[in-house]
Motif scaffolding. Structure first.
Motif, PDB file in Angstrom:
ATOM      1  N   THR A  34       0.813  -1.211   0.000  1.00 54.38           N
ATOM      2  CA  THR A  34       0.000   0.000   0.000  1.00 54.38           C
ATOM      3  C   THR A  34       0.844   1.258   0.000  1.00 54.38           C
ATOM      4  O   THR A  34       0.622   2.184  -0.795  1.00 54.38           O
ATOM      5  CB  THR A  34      -0.940   0.005   1.214  1.00 54.38           C
ATOM      6  OG1 THR A  34      -1.759  -1.158   1.183  1.00 54.38           O
ATOM      7  CG2 THR A  34      -1.829   1.239   1.198  1.00 54.38           C
ATOM      8  N   GLN A  35       1.842   1.322   0.891  1.00 52.17           N
ATOM      9  CA  GLN A  35       2.616   2.553   0.990  1.00 52.17           C
ATOM     10  C   GLN A  35       3.503   2.752  -0.241  1.00 52.17           C
ATOM     11  O   GLN A  35       3.708   3.889  -0.687  1.00 52.17           O
ATOM     12  CB  GLN A  35       3.443   2.570   2.272  1.00 52.17           C
ATOM     13  CG  GLN A  35       4.451   1.465   2.422  1.00 52.17           C
ATOM     14  CD  GLN A  35       5.146   1.511   3.787  1.00 52.17           C
ATOM     15  OE1 GLN A  35       4.760   2.242   4.691  1.00 52.17           O
ATOM     16  NE2 GLN A  35       6.202   0.717   3.929  1.00 52.17           N
ATOM     17  N   LEU A  36       3.993   1.667  -0.832  1.00 51.69           N
ATOM     18  CA  LEU A  36       4.791   1.800  -2.048  1.00 51.69           C
ATOM     19  C   LEU A  36       3.920   2.247  -3.216  1.00 51.69           C
ATOM     20  O   LEU A  36       4.342   3.062  -4.047  1.00 51.69           O
ATOM     21  CB  LEU A  36       5.480   0.469  -2.366  1.00 51.69           C
ATOM     22  CG  LEU A  36       6.550   0.490  -3.465  1.00 51.69           C
ATOM     23  CD1 LEU A  36       7.647   1.482  -3.124  1.00 51.69           C
ATOM     24  CD2 LEU A  36       7.129  -0.907  -3.673  1.00 51.69           C
ATOM     25  N   GLU A  37       2.688   1.739  -3.287  1.00 48.20           N
ATOM     26  CA  GLU A  37       1.769   2.169  -4.339  1.00 48.20           C
ATOM     27  C   GLU A  37       1.408   3.641  -4.182  1.00 48.20           C
ATOM     28  O   GLU A  37       1.328   4.388  -5.163  1.00 48.20           O
ATOM     29  CB  GLU A  37       0.504   1.312  -4.319  1.00 48.20           C
ATOM     30  CG  GLU A  37      -0.470   1.644  -5.441  1.00 48.20           C
ATOM     31  CD  GLU A  37      -1.728   0.801  -5.411  1.00 48.20           C
ATOM     32  OE1 GLU A  37      -2.678   1.129  -6.144  1.00 48.20           O
ATOM     33  OE2 GLU A  37      -1.771  -0.191  -4.651  1.00 48.20           O
ATOM     34  N   ALA A  38       1.190   4.075  -2.933  1.00 50.10           N
ATOM     35  CA  ALA A  38       0.889   5.488  -2.694  1.00 50.10           C
ATOM     36  C   ALA A  38       2.061   6.365  -3.115  1.00 50.10           C
ATOM     37  O   ALA A  38       1.875   7.441  -3.714  1.00 50.10           O
ATOM     38  CB  ALA A  38       0.563   5.710  -1.219  1.00 50.10           C
ATOM     39  N   LEU A  39       3.273   5.922  -2.816  1.00 48.63           N
ATOM     40  CA  LEU A  39       4.463   6.686  -3.192  1.00 48.63           C
ATOM     41  C   LEU A  39       4.580   6.808  -4.705  1.00 48.63           C
ATOM     42  O   LEU A  39       4.791   7.905  -5.236  1.00 48.63           O
ATOM     43  CB  LEU A  39       5.707   6.020  -2.605  1.00 48.63           C
ATOM     44  CG  LEU A  39       7.060   6.562  -3.072  1.00 48.63           C
ATOM     45  CD1 LEU A  39       7.219   8.035  -2.716  1.00 48.63           C
ATOM     46  CD2 LEU A  39       8.196   5.734  -2.470  1.00 48.63           C
ATOM     47  N   THR A  40       4.449   5.694  -5.419  1.00 49.62           N
ATOM     48  CA  THR A  40       4.594   5.746  -6.876  1.00 49.62           C
ATOM     49  C   THR A  40       3.476   6.552  -7.523  1.00 49.62           C
ATOM     50  O   THR A  40       3.693   7.216  -8.542  1.00 49.62           O
ATOM     51  CB  THR A  40       4.612   4.317  -7.461  1.00 49.62           C
ATOM     52  OG1 THR A  40       3.434   3.609  -7.049  1.00 49.62           O
ATOM     53  CG2 THR A  40       5.831   3.558  -6.990  1.00 49.62           C
ATOM     54  N   LEU A  41       2.284   6.535  -6.927  1.00 53.23           N
ATOM     55  CA  LEU A  41       1.181   7.319  -7.480  1.00 53.23           C
ATOM     56  C   LEU A  41       1.470   8.813  -7.350  1.00 53.23           C
ATOM     57  O   LEU A  41       1.233   9.595  -8.283  1.00 53.23           O
ATOM     58  CB  LEU A  41      -0.120   6.966  -6.769  1.00 53.23           C
ATOM     59  CG  LEU A  41      -1.419   7.366  -7.458  1.00 53.23           C
ATOM     60  CD1 LEU A  41      -1.586   6.598  -8.770  1.00 53.23           C
ATOM     61  CD2 LEU A  41      -2.607   7.089  -6.558  1.00 53.23           C
ATOM     62  N   ALA A  42       1.990   9.223  -6.192  1.00 51.74           N
ATOM     63  CA  ALA A  42       2.338  10.633  -5.996  1.00 51.74           C
ATOM     64  C   ALA A  42       3.490  11.045  -6.905  1.00 51.74           C
ATOM     65  O   ALA A  42       3.508  12.169  -7.427  1.00 51.74           O
ATOM     66  CB  ALA A  42       2.698  10.885  -4.537  1.00 51.74           C
TER      67      ALA A  42
END
Length: 414
Positions: A34-42
């Protein structure tokens, strides 16, 4: 007297190098994170990101792996060991300062980023940067300018910081700098760490945006943000009262604009509500962020007027809370513009809801709708289908009240 290094020592160093190469030889795998996906999305949305986490949690390693996965050259700058002039530019006297002025020369790492045309600029240890350095970073983070140099669009900015309690000689972030970032809390996942130490780490990939959903995603994001701020105007700008909270995410027109962008990207990528919640709360704060996420579900509710136009064929939400919200919206629409035909359609819709869902969900809307009846309105036949449900619900409520009263008396007599 012996000089130099013996051949045996050279061979042992070579063996040591081979061992270290094996230790560095790791691979990656697609794995939900989840946190890696949030990072790449930003990062895909080209918004500056600030990772908050305790020392040794893996923030730097995550950024190194992210840069490698995205094929971006990584440039690491330790903010606390630089002077303000390193970010605002160093004055260089030219041939004729009176005519040409004094240009502000950028540092070498900025020049390398411009030459590469792309890259990941990693501002590490941001919470140990003194206020003067933080002030110098404002233009870099927001406008991507260093002195007279403009960073190319292909450069993304990610920073990392430790909480003040665990930072080495730490400072709170200034409100202007904090408000320029998407704040993500970075924590370790036990399974990810164990599998990574075994040689396999999660793979960071940019989100796959659906080209056919772009216009829809933008419209959804604008309706979500504007709808909330129209109903809650005090959330447009709310500077926290404490120094610590001012150094984190808080709502302002700037951070709401970032939020709108993130909702659009998350919608186009089909991201989960968990990822979207993490990003929104990291931009405008927990309170406004959770309020916005809660309102997103209600945006997909059917139009009350559409339901009233065809009660028999109405398609109501399956989820209980959304179904009840849709029915309450219909009753509110009838209250706003009451007439006999609309009132009758409301009863027909409640019968439809009774036939296709849980009976208890129609009790409150039916009671409210009954209170809207005017003297010259005949009672529709549909009420007979609902009377038993409402009566049963009221008897159950009275029974529950009696049980609660008995328990209270028993407890008082102990």
């Amino acid at each position: 007297m012996l000089t130099g290094t013996s051949p045996s020592a050279d061979s042992q160093l070579a063996v040591a190098e081979a061992l270290m190469a094996l230790l560095r030889d790791t691979t990656t795998e697609p794995r939900p994170d989840t946190q890696l996906e949030a990072l790449t999305l930003a990062v895909a949305a080209d918004l500056p990101v600030l990772l908050w986490g305790e020392p040794g949690i893996g923030k730097t390693a995550a950024l190194t792996q992210l840069a490698a996965s995205l094929d971006l050259p990584l440039t690491t700058v330790i903010a606390s060991v630089h002077e303000p002039s390193d970010f605002s530019g160093l004055p260089i006297v030219g041939d004729d300062p009176a005519e040409q002025g004094v240009p502000m020369a950028p540092p070498d790492w900025a020049v390398r980023l411009v030459r590469a045309g792309k890259g990941l600029l990693f501002l590490d240890e941001l919470s140990t940067a003194p206020p003067a350095v933080q002030a110098a970073l404002l233009r870099l983070v927001l406008e991507r300018r260093i002195g007279a140099l403009q960073l190319p669009p292909g450069v993304r900015i990610v920073a990392a910081a430790n909480p003040r309690s665990s930072a080495a000689d730490g400072w709170e972030l200034s409100p202007p700098l904090a408000n320029r970032f998407v704040h993500l809390k970075w924590a370790h996942d036990h399974e990810v760490v164990v599998r990574g130490l075994a040689g396999t780490w999660p793979r960071a990939t940019l989100p796959r945006l659906d080209p056919e959903k772009l216009a829809e995603a933008v419209d959804f994001a604008r309706r979500a943000v504007c709808g909330l701020l129209s109903a809650r105007p005090t959330l447009v700008h709310r500077l926290p009262t404490t120094e610590t909270r001012r150094g984190g995410p808080w709502p302002s027109p700037r951070s709401w604009d970032m939020t709108l962008n993130l909702i659009a990207f998350a919608t186009a990528a089909g991201s989960s509500r968990e990822v979207l919640s993490m990003l929104v709360r990291g931009t405008v704060g927990d309170g406004p962020g959770l309020e916005l996420v809660a309102s997103l579900d209600r945006m997909d509710l059917p139009d009350p007027e559409t339901l009233l136009a065809d009660p028999a064929g109405a398609v109501l939400p399956e989820r209980g809370d959304l179904r009840q919200a849709a029915l309450e919206g219909v009753v509110a629409a009838i209250r706003a513009r009451p007439d006999k035909a609309r009132w009758d359609a409301g009863w027909a819709l409640l019968v439809r809801a009774l036939e296709t869902g849980a009976p208890d969900l129609v009790v409150v809307p039916a009671t409210t709708l009954a209170a809207l009846r005017q003297e010259d309105w005949d009672v529709p036949a549909a009420i007979e289908d609902l009377a038993g449900v409402v009566s049963l619900s009221r008897r159950a409520d009275r029974a529950a009240d009696r049980v609660a009263g008995v328990r209270a008396k028993a407890k008082a007599g102990r």
